[in-house]
Scaffold this motif. Structure first.
Motif, PDB file in Angstrom:
ATOM      1  N   CYS B  72     -72.566  17.329  -9.461  1.00  0.00           N
ATOM      2  CA  CYS B  72     -73.738  17.679  -8.639  1.00  0.00           C
ATOM      3  C   CYS B  72     -73.348  17.802  -7.178  1.00  0.00           C
ATOM      4  CB  CYS B  72     -74.832  16.633  -8.786  1.00  0.00           C
ATOM      5  SG  CYS B  72     -75.534  16.593 -10.418  1.00  0.00           S
ATOM      6  N   TYR B  73     -72.556  16.852  -6.687  1.00  0.00           N
ATOM      7  CA  TYR B  73     -72.105  16.934  -5.291  1.00  0.00           C
ATOM      8  C   TYR B  73     -71.348  18.242  -5.069  1.00  0.00           C
ATOM      9  CZ  TYR B  73     -72.888  11.845  -5.145  1.00  0.00           C
ATOM     10  OH  TYR B  73     -73.410  10.604  -5.209  1.00  0.00           O
ATOM     11  N   LEU B 105     -61.960  27.095   0.815  1.00  0.00           N
ATOM     12  CA  LEU B 105     -61.348  25.857   0.334  1.00  0.00           C
ATOM     13  C   LEU B 105     -61.974  24.612   0.951  1.00  0.00           C
ATOM     14  CD1 LEU B 105     -57.594  26.830   0.100  1.00  0.00           C
ATOM     15  CD2 LEU B 105     -59.264  26.684  -1.696  1.00  0.00           C
ATOM     16  N   ILE B 106     -63.002  24.768   1.821  1.00  0.00           N
ATOM     17  CA  ILE B 106     -63.728  23.584   2.296  1.00  0.00           C
ATOM     18  C   ILE B 106     -64.304  22.830   1.094  1.00  0.00           C
ATOM     19  CG2 ILE B 106     -65.684  22.769   3.686  1.00  0.00           C
ATOM     20  CD1 ILE B 106     -65.304  25.028   5.557  1.00  0.00           C
ATOM     21  N   VAL B 107     -64.572  23.583   0.003  1.00  0.00           N
ATOM     22  CA  VAL B 107     -65.109  22.944  -1.216  1.00  0.00           C
ATOM     23  C   VAL B 107     -64.243  21.774  -1.653  1.00  0.00           C
ATOM     24  CG1 VAL B 107     -65.737  23.319  -3.609  1.00  0.00           C
ATOM     25  CG2 VAL B 107     -66.014  25.148  -1.991  1.00  0.00           C
ATOM     26  N   VAL B 108     -62.927  21.956  -1.625  1.00  0.00           N
ATOM     27  CA  VAL B 108     -62.039  20.904  -2.109  1.00  0.00           C
ATOM     28  C   VAL B 108     -61.462  20.074  -0.972  1.00  0.00           C
ATOM     29  CG1 VAL B 108     -61.387  21.761  -4.361  1.00  0.00           C
ATOM     30  CG2 VAL B 108     -60.294  22.697  -2.351  1.00  0.00           C
ATOM     31  N   LEU B 113     -66.094  15.501   0.106  1.00  0.00           N
ATOM     32  CA  LEU B 113     -66.415  14.721  -1.092  1.00  0.00           C
ATOM     33  C   LEU B 113     -66.233  13.228  -0.809  1.00  0.00           C
ATOM     34  CD1 LEU B 113     -67.430  15.469  -3.835  1.00  0.00           C
ATOM     35  CD2 LEU B 113     -65.104  15.451  -4.697  1.00  0.00           C
ATOM     36  N   GLY B 114     -65.243  12.905   0.008  1.00  0.00           N
ATOM     37  CA  GLY B 114     -64.996  11.506   0.353  1.00  0.00           C
ATOM     38  C   GLY B 114     -66.186  10.884   1.075  1.00  0.00           C
ATOM     39  N   ARG B 115     -66.751  11.592   2.066  1.00  0.00           N
ATOM     40  CA  ARG B 115     -67.907  11.048   2.794  1.00  0.00           C
ATOM     41  C   ARG B 115     -69.122  11.006   1.888  1.00  0.00           C
ATOM     42  NH1 ARG B 115     -65.879   7.822   5.711  1.00  0.00           N
ATOM     43  NH2 ARG B 115     -67.865   7.325   6.668  1.00  0.00           N
ATOM     44  N   ALA B 116     -69.257  12.010   0.995  1.00  0.00           N
ATOM     45  CA  ALA B 116     -70.395  12.003   0.073  1.00  0.00           C
ATOM     46  C   ALA B 116     -70.353  10.753  -0.787  1.00  0.00           C
ATOM     47  CB  ALA B 116     -70.365  13.259  -0.799  1.00  0.00           C
TER      48      ALA B 116
END
Lengths: 222, 196
Positions: B72-73, B105-108, B113-116
């Motif tokens: 989902c994130y 590539l901001i997606v990966v 994802l770490g802050r999320a």
């Protein structure tokens, strides 16, 4: 696409446009897993495998679902004008989901089929989802490149073969960079490094020297 | 604004700087730092994605089952990235041409994802907003720092203006090895500063 072009694509992605040294892709795992050559080998093999698979799958998703061509599944089912099924703007979203699912799937299959291979690659597979080289290779396969004036990529003849060669070569280039680095860092662990440079900084400086060495390949493939 | 609110924003600038201290998001910080202009483009794009993804994830964290939270994130992040990618391609075609692949590539990018996972999934939307802005600005500071060093040494230019007239630049600094070298020595300098 002729065999020689395919060979040049391989040489280009492994040496000339190496993913780590020339394109800065996969730097995080490159510095994280290059501390000893055993794990570098495992990670390298896992990346080669996943990148080749991801190339094939992402090409199929793009060609049959996103690209408004005559092979578009929606066009074949519903008819009309292919241009109205243009979903290319969903490329990033579709690719990252496909790659995440693929890595999960590959992990489950390997665990079931070959426990020995799973023991060697298992812990590296989940890490690969966030390896930007995998998503990048999927996008680059679509964008394509030009080899001695011959355009390759999606929309040109043999685009699936090119995608596979690009994915495999990219993986081999990454594994080569990883193994070289691991060999150097194993030696470096015994060396006398100035205190502020220990750890990450010296790894970056080593990578810089390796990148200078790899610059020697520039011009081999244009 | 209270002290803790200010702290939430400023912690990402230096003491928890995502690139220089946490060593996250290294690929874009090496690849797009050939010029300060590209670094600013990447920095602003990342601030946008990071702030909005933090807020959205903090808002939906109650409804998303924990087993499928990561996919989902990723969908939230990928949607935001697609928006940025299309906007850049439409209004700043030259930046998009230079760093387009890395915008996708901001997606990966592990920072997002770490802050999320580490912050937005545990905190309120307001605090996540502050954290996203702070971390994003910290990322941009690191990018601009690396880019400034590389552009001055490698091209003898800053924002396109010549810095030292008559000095011949070290071309290798704008090429691939210069990126690794600059980041290596910046990290070394940071270690030296933090130790004393």
């Amino acid at each position: 696409m002729s065999f020689s072009v395919l060979l040049l694509v391989l040489v280009s992605t492994i040496f000339v446009n190496n993913f780590v040294f020339a394109k800065f892709l996969g730097t995080c795992p490159y510095l994280g897993v290059s501390k000893d050559s055993q794990s570098a080998m495992g990670m390298g093999l896992a990346v080669i495998f996943v990148m080749t698979m991801a190339s094939a799958v992402s090409w199929a998703i793009y060609h049959f679902f996103l690209y408004p061509g005559k092979d578009n599944v929606l066009y074949l089912l519903l008819g009309g004008d292919p241009a109205q099924y243009d979903l290319r703007y969903l490329m990033t979203l579709a690719f990252i989901l496909v790659i995440a699912a693929l890595v999960q799937f590959v992990e489950m299959v390997i665990q079931k089929v070959s426990p020995a291979l799973y023991a060697a690659l298992g812990i590296y597979l989940p890490l690969i989802t966030t390896n930007c080289a995998v998503l990048a290779v999927a996008i680059l396969n679509i964008e394509g490149m030009s080899i001695f004036g011959v355009r390759v990529g999606h929309g040109y003849p043999g685009s699936l073969l090119f995608a596979l060669a690009n994915g495999f070569g990219g993986g081999v280039g990454f594994a080569l960079a990883l193994l070289l680095m691991a060999g150097i860092r194993e030696r470096l662990a015994l060396g006398n490094v100035p205190k502020p440079l220990q750890g990450m900084p010296i790894a970056f400086i080593t990578a810089a020297l390796l990148a200078i060495a790899f610059m020697g390949f520039i011009g081999m493939v244009k | 604004m209270s002290v803790s609110t200010v702290k939430e924003v400023t912690k990402g600038f230096w003491e928890k700087n995502p690139v220089l201290v946490l060593a996250l998001g290294l690929c874009p910080s090496l690849a797009v730092t050939t010029s300060v202009r590209n670094a600013l483009g990447m920095g602003v794009s990342t601030i946008f994605v990071l702030t909005l993804s933090n807020v959205i994830i903090a808002l939906i964290k109650g409804i998303v089952p924990s087993q499928i939270r990561i996919p989902c994130y990723i969908i939230v992040i990928a949607t935001l990235v697609t928006i940025v990618d299309l906007v850049l391609a439409a209004y700043f075609p030259d930046i998009s041409k230079a760093i387009g692949l890395f915008i996708k590539l901001i997606v990966v990018n592990c920072i997002i994802l770490g802050r999320a996972e580490a912050f937005a999934a545990k905190n309120t939307a307001w605090r996540s907003l502050l954290d996203g802005i702070g971390m994003g600005i910290g990322f941009m500071i690191a990018l601009v720092l690396i880019a400034a060093v590389r552009e001055v040494l490698g091209a003898n230019k800053l924002f396109g203006f010549t810095v030292f007239p008559g000095w011949r630049p070290i071309a290798v600094m704008v090429l691939a090895p210069g990126a690794f070298l600059t980041l290596g020595f910046l990290l070394g300098a940071k270690n030296l500063r933090m130790r004393t």
